[in-house]
Design an enzyme around this catalytic site. Sequence first.
Site, mmCIF file in Angstrom:
data_model
loop_
_atom_site.group_PDB
_atom_site.id
_atom_site.type_symbol
_atom_site.label_atom_id
_atom_site.label_comp_id
_atom_site.label_asym_id
_atom_site.label_seq_id
_atom_site.Cartn_x
_atom_site.Cartn_y
_atom_site.Cartn_z
ATOM 1 N N TYR A 175 71.246 -15.203 8.126
ATOM 2 C CA TYR A 175 69.955 -14.764 7.594
ATOM 3 C C TYR A 175 68.809 -15.549 8.237
ATOM 4 O O TYR A 175 67.944 -14.991 8.911
ATOM 5 C CB TYR A 175 69.899 -14.974 6.086
ATOM 6 C CG TYR A 175 70.830 -14.139 5.264
ATOM 7 C CD1 TYR A 175 70.377 -13.021 4.574
ATOM 8 C CD2 TYR A 175 72.175 -14.470 5.135
ATOM 9 C CE1 TYR A 175 71.225 -12.258 3.793
ATOM 10 C CE2 TYR A 175 73.035 -13.717 4.365
ATOM 11 C CZ TYR A 175 72.559 -12.608 3.691
ATOM 12 O OH TYR A 175 73.401 -11.858 2.921
ATOM 13 N N GLU A 206 66.034 -5.270 1.386
ATOM 14 C CA GLU A 206 66.968 -4.141 1.375
ATOM 15 C C GLU A 206 66.363 -2.929 2.073
ATOM 16 O O GLU A 206 67.082 -2.176 2.741
ATOM 17 C CB GLU A 206 67.369 -3.799 -0.056
ATOM 18 C CG GLU A 206 67.939 -4.963 -0.857
ATOM 19 C CD GLU A 206 69.023 -5.746 -0.127
ATOM 20 O OE1 GLU A 206 69.748 -5.150 0.700
ATOM 21 O OE2 GLU A 206 69.131 -6.953 -0.361
#
Length: 665
Positions: free
Chosen positions: A439, A354
């Site tokens: 991803y 994050e």
Amino acid sequence: MTGARVPGAGGTAPPLAAPIPAVLIALALGGAGAGVPCAAAAPVPSDLEPIQPGLDYHSFANTDQFQVTHLQIELRIDLDHQEIDGVVGLKVKRLDPRATQLILDTKDLMIQGVSQKAGEVLGATEKGQGKSDWVSRPFHLDKPDPILGSALVIDLPPSARTTELVRIEYETQPGAAALQWLTPKQTASHKPFLYTQAEPIGARSWIPLPDTPAVRMTYDAVIHTSPGVAVVMSARNDPKHKRNGEYLFEMPQAVPAYLIALAAGDIEFQETGPRTGVYAEGKVVKEAAREFADTESMLKAAEKLFGPYRWDRYDILVLPPSFPVGGMENPRLTFITPTVLAGDKSMVGVIAHELAHSWSGNLVTNATWRDTWLNEGFADYLQSRIMAAVYGQERADMEDVLGVDVLRGELARLKPADQVLAIDLRGRDPGLELSEVPYQKGRLFLRFLETRFGRERFDGFLRGYFDHFAFKSLSTEEFASYLDHNLLEPNPGVVSRDQVREWLYAPGLPADAVLPVSSALQSVDEARVAWLAGKRPASSLGNGWAWQQWQRFLDGIDRPVSAAQLADLDRAQKLTHSQNALIEKSWLVVAIRNDYQPAYPRLEQYLKTIGRQILVEPLYRELMKTPSGTRLAKRVYAKARPAYHSSTAAAIDRIVTPADAEDPE
């Protein structure tokens, strides 16, 4: 975002489009980069014409005619009745002087009124603002689309002004996709709680606006609550603010709609560094601060690698267990699941991911959800680099190998058209179609480039990329053009355009992919083989193993195991009561496959108390493979579903009640 991956979601999506025409790809990889197209999204035609790169098919907003540059939000939150009502003022730049309709995205909002300000100074929430300064404007909501919601069409008179100021009064609906209302029974503090989760297209369910990542806006907000309730946003927060029922926020950096976030409840703060801290419920905040004590070190490592951090502070909000993803990269205030609180900092890779979004995603943003890999693939690559810098290369390698393991499973199950980085999502909910491909395949693409060009040269390219596109949104084709001009052309013969095309537009993994290796995980594979063969006792396993090694051990159990052998492993390693949520998930999958009944009480508790989708979805999938498991899944899910976030519930609905979840023909 971490852990929001929903592999293999079904539905009645229309057939995928034909491949992108070669001329477009050639232009992207050889010519000057075209700007992101700005046009109102329309319903997808039945024959699905070739996709237009940069055009957001998941937004109705006519961003080619009007560009929203600032929001002024004033909301009143009623936690007890689960209602939000208020007003949003929009500062709108008129791009087309002939345009007379402003089109915004909404979903399940009750629009009460729309007005236009006579002047050019936004004052939608100014106290004492005279009503005569605002002129009511006609508006209507178009027929709702089950995925996209309804276009809000506002009629504006022709004008030579370059700026329009529009105010919208509205109320949210209890079932708004982005809003998660929690009762006192669902929180650690036993007090009501609210949080938002807007990515990818949920912002329109609590604010009428252009809900597309191609548009970036600054905002400020006034939030009213009952006294005693704390409120935080993805903006400048003041942890010392008194709980007096009114909170003021300012977000000076322009962000896309999906990064506007809010939480309200019993929230306290504890500092972890000069620029970092943790918000959480009072009973959780100290534990969370200990767990995330290394956040400042991660931030410094990331800056050293990728350039300055441009968001002033990096704070973390730990949410109640229903939070559907591992983490959400809301700028200045990352939202995090409590399932990462393992007590030993073993799960802080989520924080690294994050934090990486502060560069990849928040600073430089994918223009559409077709380009998600530009957010997530970069963030996974940056995460690996941050983890190696702070915790060592071996740990980063283990996590990278596990990611490839998951990717291989995804590629074996996904249709070829869904194995590409630049995926066609027209006619589908981008929140339900997200897999590991953007991803992991995205990370491997960047790892390939790093290996071919050398780390020093590639790092220079990355820093230049983040500087060049700072606070902008771009498409896959624009990235390819930038890559061509700034890395391929200056270094001829290293990587070809054909190789780049294969990574971006071809299914599967290219043969030239550079796959990570880990000696620590290879020794785990050897230990598993010996244990399964009865040649190694369970008590000898796990000495010094990290969670990554336990996950590899458990996920690799691919044949039936006797109840006695599982019981021996459980007694020796206490797997049924692991404090690590990922180890627990992998163990419970093994238990379901082998009908290991002693783990079933914990299985039920796990499904009822954890809402993180990536953890509960595999368990429901395994249960649904047998008649007895199906009965258990349906019984438990009936009790667990009310506490799940809407995105988790939508995914599990397709598994447990697929007939009910099918869209009508």
